[in-house]
Design a protein around this motif. Structure first.
Motif, mmCIF file in Angstrom:
data_model
loop_
_atom_site.group_PDB
_atom_site.id
_atom_site.type_symbol
_atom_site.label_atom_id
_atom_site.label_comp_id
_atom_site.label_asym_id
_atom_site.label_seq_id
_atom_site.Cartn_x
_atom_site.Cartn_y
_atom_site.Cartn_z
ATOM 1 N N PRO A 1 0.814 -1.221 0.000
ATOM 2 C CA PRO A 1 0.000 0.000 0.000
ATOM 3 C C PRO A 1 0.840 1.260 0.000
ATOM 4 O O PRO A 1 1.889 1.334 0.641
ATOM 5 C CB PRO A 1 -0.826 -0.123 1.289
ATOM 6 C CG PRO A 1 -0.075 -1.074 2.145
ATOM 7 C CD PRO A 1 0.636 -2.018 1.225
ATOM 8 N N VAL A 2 0.364 2.236 -0.738
ATOM 9 C CA VAL A 2 0.946 3.576 -0.722
ATOM 10 C C VAL A 2 0.178 4.362 0.337
ATOM 11 O O VAL A 2 -0.969 4.733 0.138
ATOM 12 C CB VAL A 2 0.826 4.252 -2.098
ATOM 13 C CG1 VAL A 2 1.404 5.663 -2.041
ATOM 14 C CG2 VAL A 2 1.527 3.420 -3.157
ATOM 15 N N GLY A 3 0.798 4.582 1.503
ATOM 16 C CA GLY A 3 0.077 5.186 2.608
ATOM 17 C C GLY A 3 -0.832 4.149 3.252
ATOM 18 O O GLY A 3 -0.685 2.942 3.034
ATOM 19 N N ARG A 4 -1.783 4.635 4.040
ATOM 20 C CA ARG A 4 -2.645 3.705 4.760
ATOM 21 C C ARG A 4 -3.984 4.364 5.054
ATOM 22 O O ARG A 4 -4.130 5.584 4.922
ATOM 23 C CB ARG A 4 -1.995 3.270 6.075
ATOM 24 C CG ARG A 4 -1.781 4.418 7.057
ATOM 25 C CD ARG A 4 -0.946 3.991 8.245
ATOM 26 N NE ARG A 4 -1.608 2.972 9.042
ATOM 27 C CZ ARG A 4 -2.487 3.232 10.001
ATOM 28 N NH1 ARG A 4 -2.833 4.478 10.262
ATOM 29 N NH2 ARG A 4 -3.029 2.262 10.704
ATOM 30 N N MET B 1 -7.538 2.817 -1.736
ATOM 31 C CA MET B 1 -6.129 2.581 -1.478
ATOM 32 C C MET B 1 -5.452 2.262 -2.805
ATOM 33 O O MET B 1 -6.040 1.610 -3.670
ATOM 34 C CB MET B 1 -5.908 1.416 -0.513
ATOM 35 C CG MET B 1 -6.437 1.640 0.877
ATOM 36 S SD MET B 1 -5.885 0.317 2.001
ATOM 37 C CE MET B 1 -4.122 0.668 2.072
ATOM 38 N N LEU B 2 -4.213 2.722 -2.956
ATOM 39 C CA LEU B 2 -3.383 2.372 -4.103
ATOM 40 C C LEU B 2 -2.291 1.433 -3.624
ATOM 41 O O LEU B 2 -1.654 1.685 -2.599
ATOM 42 C CB LEU B 2 -2.762 3.631 -4.716
ATOM 43 C CG LEU B 2 -1.722 3.397 -5.810
ATOM 44 C CD1 LEU B 2 -2.370 2.796 -7.054
ATOM 45 C CD2 LEU B 2 -1.010 4.705 -6.157
ATOM 46 N N ILE C 1 7.100 5.339 -7.305
ATOM 47 C CA ILE C 1 5.741 5.845 -7.137
ATOM 48 C C ILE C 1 5.347 5.819 -5.664
ATOM 49 O O ILE C 1 4.721 6.762 -5.155
ATOM 50 C CB ILE C 1 4.754 5.011 -7.977
ATOM 51 C CG1 ILE C 1 4.984 5.264 -9.470
ATOM 52 C CG2 ILE C 1 3.316 5.320 -7.596
ATOM 53 C CD1 ILE C 1 4.738 6.698 -9.904
ATOM 54 N N GLN C 2 5.710 4.755 -4.939
ATOM 55 C CA GLN C 2 5.427 4.703 -3.502
ATOM 56 C C GLN C 2 6.053 5.899 -2.793
ATOM 57 O O GLN C 2 5.412 6.554 -1.964
ATOM 58 C CB GLN C 2 5.958 3.404 -2.913
ATOM 59 C CG GLN C 2 5.148 2.187 -3.273
ATOM 60 C CD GLN C 2 5.714 0.921 -2.643
ATOM 61 O OE1 GLN C 2 6.927 0.759 -2.534
ATOM 62 N NE2 GLN C 2 4.837 0.028 -2.228
ATOM 63 N N HIS C 3 7.299 6.204 -3.118
ATOM 64 C CA HIS C 3 7.986 7.329 -2.476
ATOM 65 C C HIS C 3 7.337 8.650 -2.859
ATOM 66 O O HIS C 3 7.097 9.508 -2.003
ATOM 67 C CB HIS C 3 9.457 7.333 -2.882
ATOM 68 C CG HIS C 3 10.207 8.547 -2.411
ATOM 69 N ND1 HIS C 3 10.553 8.742 -1.089
ATOM 70 C CD2 HIS C 3 10.652 9.647 -3.086
ATOM 71 C CE1 HIS C 3 11.193 9.893 -0.962
ATOM 72 N NE2 HIS C 3 11.258 10.459 -2.158
ATOM 73 N N ARG C 4 7.030 8.802 -4.135
ATOM 74 C CA ARG C 4 6.485 10.066 -4.627
ATOM 75 C C ARG C 4 5.138 10.392 -3.966
ATOM 76 O O ARG C 4 4.870 11.536 -3.614
ATOM 77 C CB ARG C 4 6.298 9.977 -6.141
ATOM 78 C CG ARG C 4 5.788 11.250 -6.791
ATOM 79 C CD ARG C 4 6.891 12.251 -6.975
ATOM 80 N NE ARG C 4 6.417 13.475 -7.603
ATOM 81 C CZ ARG C 4 7.207 14.443 -8.025
ATOM 82 N NH1 ARG C 4 8.518 14.320 -7.901
ATOM 83 N NH2 ARG C 4 6.719 15.527 -8.572
ATOM 84 N N LEU C 5 4.303 9.381 -3.792
ATOM 85 C CA LEU C 5 2.979 9.619 -3.237
ATOM 86 C C LEU C 5 2.958 9.613 -1.711
ATOM 87 O O LEU C 5 2.012 10.109 -1.109
ATOM 88 C CB LEU C 5 1.988 8.579 -3.766
ATOM 89 C CG LEU C 5 1.660 8.655 -5.258
ATOM 90 C CD1 LEU C 5 0.679 7.567 -5.647
ATOM 91 C CD2 LEU C 5 1.105 10.018 -5.640
ATOM 92 N N GLN D 1 -0.427 6.059 -17.003
ATOM 93 C CA GLN D 1 0.361 7.127 -17.599
ATOM 94 C C GLN D 1 0.271 8.410 -16.780
ATOM 95 O O GLN D 1 1.268 9.101 -16.555
ATOM 96 C CB GLN D 1 -0.104 7.378 -19.044
ATOM 97 C CG GLN D 1 0.251 6.249 -19.991
ATOM 98 C CD GLN D 1 -0.314 6.471 -21.391
ATOM 99 O OE1 GLN D 1 -1.212 7.290 -21.595
ATOM 100 N NE2 GLN D 1 0.207 5.729 -22.356
ATOM 101 N N ALA D 2 -0.948 8.728 -16.306
ATOM 102 C CA ALA D 2 -1.117 9.922 -15.470
ATOM 103 C C ALA D 2 -0.369 9.773 -14.153
ATOM 104 O O ALA D 2 0.211 10.740 -13.640
ATOM 105 C CB ALA D 2 -2.601 10.188 -15.229
ATOM 106 N N LEU D 3 -0.364 8.557 -13.587
ATOM 107 C CA LEU D 3 0.332 8.312 -12.340
ATOM 108 C C LEU D 3 1.838 8.484 -12.516
ATOM 109 O O LEU D 3 2.513 9.127 -11.691
ATOM 110 C CB LEU D 3 0.017 6.897 -11.845
ATOM 111 C CG LEU D 3 0.538 6.499 -10.472
ATOM 112 C CD1 LEU D 3 -0.131 7.326 -9.379
ATOM 113 C CD2 LEU D 3 0.301 5.012 -10.224
ATOM 114 N N LEU D 4 2.380 7.972 -13.610
ATOM 115 C CA LEU D 4 3.816 8.061 -13.855
ATOM 116 C C LEU D 4 4.260 9.479 -14.187
ATOM 117 O O LEU D 4 5.442 9.793 -14.069
ATOM 118 C CB LEU D 4 4.210 7.098 -14.983
ATOM 119 C CG LEU D 4 4.048 5.618 -14.654
ATOM 120 C CD1 LEU D 4 4.276 4.769 -15.897
ATOM 121 C CD2 LEU D 4 4.994 5.201 -13.545
#
Length: 212
Positions: free
Chosen positions: A60-63, A72-73, A80-84, A207-210
């Motif tokens: 999970p990215v965050g909680r 949840m993502l 991506i985990q770090h960025r978000l 693509q939007a996420l990246l």
């Protein structure tokens, strides 16, 4: 590396972590033709993400807290985990929040401007009172209801995610949170997902996420 990106509608009484052994990679389908619909039992100890998601090695990215619901993502893409997750980037998170009583305009303005909680000043955020109850499935179990106390729904968009921040913010201005549902993370939204369901991102969403 084959990066995976999954959005999940976390139900109430589910903790935002995998515990015990991860699912075996054998007999896994790369992407479900229909979203998973496994649900936790509120009368039992809390479920974990392993009870719902059969993709190995995504995290999970965050909680979301056990008593919160919603989007949840999960991914195996470390950047991506770090960025978000890192607070410096401040991506938006949108919540529908049911509170006790009808908030005053002054309380809403306090939330928008930021308030001090445990020595920390929250960032300014977007807060509006919804005119009607949002189109959410019933919570299992339902929230407590008291006939003499009205409730209201707020839409709050924050760019930070301190521990139990939304609940502490509404309590600090006198309106305790009864139900909390995250409905969006940046451009990602729950859409047609129901509690306990998940799906992989579309190409456009990836693509939007990246590009963040």
């Amino acid at each position: 590396m084959n990066y995976r990106y999954v959005i999940f509608y976390k139900p109430y009484n589910v903790v935002s972590q995998f515990s015990g052994d991860r699912p075996s990679t054998q007999n896994l389908v790369s992407q479900p033709s229909q979203p998973s619909t496994r649900r936790g039992d509120p009368d039992q100890p809390p479920s974990t993400l392993k009870n719902f998601i059969s993709i190995p090695d995504v995290y999970p990215v965050g909680r979301l807290d056990r008593d919160s619901e919603g989007l949840m993502l999960l991914t195996n893409h470390g950047r991506i985990q770090h960025r978000l997750s890192h607070p410096r980037y401040g991506h938006p998170r949108t919540y529908w929040v049911q509170v006790e009583y009808i908030p005053s305009p002054q309380a809403l303005e306090q939330l928008r401007r930021g308030i001090t909680i445990r020595g920390y000043r929250t960032r300014p955020c977007r807060v509006t009172q919804l005119e009607a109850d949002p189109p959410l499935p019933p919570r299992v179990p339902p929230i407590r209801e008291r006939r003499a106390i009205p409730t209201a729904w707020l839409e709050m968009t924050l760019t930070e995610g301190k521990n139990r921040q939304v609940r502490r913010m509404t309590a600090a201005v006198g309106y305790p949170t009864l139900r909390l549902v995250r409905v969006a993370i940046a451009h990602l939204s729950l859409g047609a997902l129901q509690p306990g369901e998940w799906r992989e991102l579309t190409q456009v969403e990836r693509q939007a996420l990246l590009s963040l």
